[in-house]
Design a protein around this motif. Sequence first.
Motif, mmCIF file in Angstrom:
data_model
loop_
_atom_site.group_PDB
_atom_site.id
_atom_site.type_symbol
_atom_site.label_atom_id
_atom_site.label_comp_id
_atom_site.label_asym_id
_atom_site.label_seq_id
_atom_site.Cartn_x
_atom_site.Cartn_y
_atom_site.Cartn_z
ATOM 1 N N HIS A 71 33.455 28.671 48.401
ATOM 2 C CA HIS A 71 34.890 28.938 48.443
ATOM 3 C C HIS A 71 35.306 29.376 47.041
ATOM 4 O O HIS A 71 35.181 28.624 46.083
ATOM 5 C CB HIS A 71 35.657 27.688 48.875
ATOM 6 N N ARG A 72 35.773 30.607 46.913
ATOM 7 C CA ARG A 72 36.127 31.171 45.613
ATOM 8 C C ARG A 72 37.621 30.974 45.355
ATOM 9 O O ARG A 72 38.442 31.128 46.268
ATOM 10 C CB ARG A 72 35.801 32.660 45.567
ATOM 11 N N ILE A 105 44.670 30.057 43.589
ATOM 12 C CA ILE A 105 44.648 30.649 44.928
ATOM 13 C C ILE A 105 43.215 30.928 45.367
ATOM 14 O O ILE A 105 42.380 31.344 44.581
ATOM 15 C CB ILE A 105 45.498 31.943 44.954
ATOM 16 N N HIS A 106 42.946 30.716 46.671
ATOM 17 C CA HIS A 106 41.627 30.924 47.283
ATOM 18 C C HIS A 106 41.635 32.229 48.076
ATOM 19 O O HIS A 106 41.963 32.225 49.260
ATOM 20 C CB HIS A 106 41.309 29.777 48.247
ATOM 21 N N PRO A 107 41.267 33.359 47.476
ATOM 22 C CA PRO A 107 41.368 34.637 48.184
ATOM 23 C C PRO A 107 40.230 34.920 49.158
ATOM 24 O O PRO A 107 40.408 35.680 50.096
ATOM 25 C CB PRO A 107 41.393 35.674 47.067
ATOM 26 N N PHE A 108 39.051 34.318 48.946
ATOM 27 C CA PHE A 108 37.934 34.574 49.853
ATOM 28 C C PHE A 108 36.857 33.518 49.673
ATOM 29 O O PHE A 108 36.889 32.719 48.747
ATOM 30 C CB PHE A 108 37.343 35.979 49.652
ATOM 31 N N ALA A 109 35.902 33.539 50.606
ATOM 32 C CA ALA A 109 34.730 32.669 50.546
ATOM 33 C C ALA A 109 33.521 33.517 50.915
ATOM 34 O O ALA A 109 33.663 34.610 51.467
ATOM 35 C CB ALA A 109 34.880 31.501 51.514
ATOM 36 N N GLY A 159 43.284 43.193 47.837
ATOM 37 C CA GLY A 159 43.972 41.923 47.729
ATOM 38 C C GLY A 159 43.723 41.290 46.376
ATOM 39 O O GLY A 159 42.976 41.818 45.555
ATOM 40 N N SER A 160 44.359 40.154 46.176
ATOM 41 C CA SER A 160 44.203 39.442 44.911
ATOM 42 C C SER A 160 44.719 38.018 45.058
ATOM 43 O O SER A 160 45.375 37.674 46.044
ATOM 44 C CB SER A 160 44.972 40.141 43.793
ATOM 45 N N CYS A 161 44.440 37.241 44.019
ATOM 46 C CA CYS A 161 45.061 35.933 43.907
ATOM 47 C C CYS A 161 46.521 36.150 43.496
ATOM 48 O O CYS A 161 46.967 37.288 43.338
ATOM 49 C CB CYS A 161 44.306 35.086 42.885
ATOM 50 N N HIS A 162 47.252 35.087 43.263
ATOM 51 C CA HIS A 162 48.667 35.210 42.921
ATOM 52 C C HIS A 162 48.892 35.876 41.568
ATOM 53 O O HIS A 162 49.749 36.743 41.420
ATOM 54 C CB HIS A 162 49.327 33.824 42.937
#
Length: 115
Positions: free
Chosen positions: A67-68, A75-79, A5-8
């Motif tokens: 929160h990353r 965009i918040h892809p994971f925490a 996955g990734s941010c936008h």
Amino acid sequence: MLYRGSCHCGKVAFEFKARLTGVVRCNCSICSRKGALLCAVPHESLTVLAWADDLSTYTFGNHAIAHRFCRTCGIHPFAEDVREGSERSAYINLNCVEGIDISVLSIFDFDGRSA
């Protein structure tokens, strides 16, 4: 199974291993605003492929979760858990993961506002 996955904008990319059977929809103040649908995995299952200055952190409340988010696209892809030890978890926003049909997964509503 290995997921990517990734941010936008793609500056923050990641991989993780999991067996997806459902997603968590948390109603805490940040998850509800982000619209995140989450999957919890052991922290060692997450590999961040782009880090450097592209990834930033936001914490609030008791500061137990980092929160990353991408500094470029927001965009918040994971925490991630910030506690020490082997029991740490990563919380993947499945809306940022390639090739997942979220509509076929069960949704578990978590009352994060009361937690």
